[in-house]
Design a protein around this motif. Structure first.
Motif, PDB file in Angstrom:
ATOM      1  N   GLY A  16     -24.494  17.380   3.038  1.00 42.44           N
ATOM      2  CA  GLY A  16     -24.388  15.951   2.803  1.00 42.44           C
ATOM      3  C   GLY A  16     -23.003  15.440   3.154  1.00 42.44           C
ATOM      4  N   MET A  17     -21.985  16.169   2.717  1.00 40.05           N
ATOM      5  CA  MET A  17     -20.610  15.771   3.034  1.00 40.05           C
ATOM      6  C   MET A  17     -20.360  15.857   4.532  1.00 40.05           C
ATOM      7  SD  MET A  17     -18.653  17.746  -0.071  1.00 40.05           S
ATOM      8  CE  MET A  17     -17.034  17.058   0.313  1.00 40.05           C
ATOM      9  N   LEU A  18     -20.876  16.919   5.164  1.00 41.46           N
ATOM     10  CA  LEU A  18     -20.702  17.098   6.603  1.00 41.46           C
ATOM     11  C   LEU A  18     -21.307  15.918   7.358  1.00 41.46           C
ATOM     12  CD1 LEU A  18     -19.652  19.362   8.522  1.00 41.46           C
ATOM     13  CD2 LEU A  18     -21.956  20.258   8.592  1.00 41.46           C
ATOM     14  N   THR A  19     -22.499  15.481   6.934  1.00 41.94           N
ATOM     15  CA  THR A  19     -23.165  14.368   7.592  1.00 41.94           C
ATOM     16  C   THR A  19     -22.328  13.097   7.484  1.00 41.94           C
ATOM     17  OG1 THR A  19     -25.246  15.345   6.862  1.00 41.94           O
ATOM     18  CG2 THR A  19     -25.355  13.128   7.781  1.00 41.94           C
ATOM     19  N   ALA A  20     -21.785  12.872   6.282  1.00 43.39           N
ATOM     20  CA  ALA A  20     -21.063  11.628   6.047  1.00 43.39           C
ATOM     21  C   ALA A  20     -19.676  11.632   6.680  1.00 43.39           C
ATOM     22  CB  ALA A  20     -20.948  11.373   4.543  1.00 43.39           C
ATOM     23  N   ALA A  21     -19.024  12.795   6.676  1.00 44.96           N
ATOM     24  CA  ALA A  21     -17.614  12.819   7.059  1.00 44.96           C
ATOM     25  C   ALA A  21     -17.330  13.543   8.373  1.00 44.96           C
ATOM     26  CB  ALA A  21     -16.794  13.479   5.946  1.00 44.96           C
ATOM     27  N   GLY A  22     -18.295  14.301   8.897  1.00 47.34           N
ATOM     28  CA  GLY A  22     -18.043  15.115  10.089  1.00 47.34           C
ATOM     29  C   GLY A  22     -17.717  14.298  11.320  1.00 47.34           C
TER      30      GLY A  22
END
Lengths: 224, 224, 224
Positions: free
Chosen positions: C135-141
């Motif tokens: 989830g973090m990767l999707t939002a911040a990647g």
């Protein structure tokens, strides 16, 4: 001709393989030369040669799900950049001296890889627009990885370099249109590659550059 | 012994898992310390710890098609770097003080991961040379990602750093040869890891560096 | 409600698609604006718009094995950033002037994508903690890729920027907990997105930053 019979090879297998390896070799030379300029050692030269030569195809294979990636399974793909790295290590002044020739071959690799990349993405079920993107990724992705590893601003993204993405875009788009019309033959595919090649050569000869954003005197606020 | 029965585990499951987690923890420490030096906050420290510890294995799993990547599915792989990040956050002066110990453990991680990476690539059907490349990627890829995220020239590619890729290459090559001979046993695999470890330690002790390109007084032309 | 019936869509298909495209468009604007600040040409603007908008989801799809990546197969995902790129090319002073609005929409995209990313990872069989990471990767990647391509220190990792990862972490964690309790409904998923959005907005308003490592006066030894 049924489009689902299209393979990512546009020439007889032997010819295709030879062309691929030449393209990989030339891309690897540009990676190796960058490594020499950056004062890297023999292993840095080989790593940058590998990353530049195979990086675009690896990125394409990852996003379309063609795993394991061709770079690690096709004959000669992995060893070829090592040979280029060793050539650069011993002969880099000579290679620098024929930069002009290297750039012509690089343009040929650009033409070849944007065509084969587009076709491979199509055979993996992608639509026309994403296939074009994959063609560009194949042709230009390795150079971006090369520049990132060398801590250089990606030359693909610099306004003061002759256009590189546009010839790849045109070559890929021609292929996508041909596929859409059900008319992709080896001859037409070759012509698409030649169009991309010629466009890149003309861009180099006449210094074609792409426009920057309008009203460049806008305020430079700090980025979020 | 049949090579197609080779698994990427060279030790009994528990031993292997413990060794993996120790290697991941130590790699994460080097990522966390880099983040502290770069003045990052606690989240930057944890991101860099994760990327350094798991990045090499993630790259390997992506290119060989071992999805979802082990970093997200194997027990303890993902939480371990977070623990290392918290340790660095609170205790970084103490961790800096034992840099020597961290480098020894890092060399051990290098030895372990080049061996397991090579074996895993082989079990996914890759040939000898690409398997060696995957072994090196597993051992050294995380450090490159760490340096890129920290905007440092990748230390792997710098001529003025002790060799890192070569010990990984040697360890991976020994494993590939053992697989080719059908003689990969846990004992021999461990010996390959020890060879890589010892080579890295000797490189650190004696300042072994790799040669740069011949005739470095060649002209520095501008890139492409 | 059975958790194995959870899909990565938390709203009716049309609503979800519209929200996704709005989020992609806004992320693309931030990529395009960065390209303008870096003096890139129209193609650089489009490349950075694409990479910023789709990069996070591409990384998530790669590591969970959702191939070909949604960026290349979902309707409108690929063309939307091109539209944003063209908008930035012609209207970047106007877009800069509404930076405040862009940041609000960016926070909304953050909230949306951390939720959908977590759910998608769960549907691909990942556990709770890795799903949160996805989830973090999707939002911040995408933002990290944008900064790397622009040769900027990743703003996600800088201590002097308002927290971005933490709101994504909280939104993703709420979703993972809801999934674990078997209580993920569209309403609760929306609330999780709103929580992440609100937290990011508060961080921007009050300048919330994360702590750096303790004892920052420690020695700065050179990195391995």
């Amino acid at each position: 001709m049924q489009t689902d019979q299209v393979t990512s090879e546009i020439f007889p297998h032997n010819v295709q393989q030879t062309l691929d390896l030449i393209g990989i070799f030339v891309f690897a030379l540009s990676g190796g030369l960058m490594a020499v300029r950056k004062n890297m050692d023999i292993f840095g030269i080989c790593v940058l040669a590998e990353a530049t030569a195979l990086g675009g195809g690896v990125l394409r294979d990852l996003v379309i799900g063609a795993l394991p990636v061709a770079a690690f399974t096709s004959f000669g793909y992995f060893p070829t950049p090592l040979v280029a790295g060793v050539v650069v290590f011993f002969l880099h002044p000579e290679v620098e001296r024929i930069t002009r020739t290297v750039m012509v071959l690089d343009a040929a690799g650009l033409g070849l890889f944007c065509v084969t990349g587009t076709i491979k993405a199509h055979t993996y079920g992608l639509g026309a627009v994403p296939s074009v993107a994959c063609g560009m990724l194949t042709a230009a992705g390795g150079g971006v990885i090369r520049d990132l590893l060398a801590m250089e601003p990606p030359s693909l993204l610099r306004w003061d370099r002759e256009i590189y993405a546009v010839p790849a875009l045109v070559g890929s788009a021609v292929v996508a249109i041909l596929i859409g019309m059900g008319r992709l033959t080896p001859l037409y595919a070759s012509l698409a590659a030649v169009v991309a090649f010629a466009m890149r050569m003309l861009a180099l000869k006449y210094g074609w550059r792409a426009p920057r954003a309008w009203h460049r005197n806008g305020s430079r606020t700090s980025e979020e």
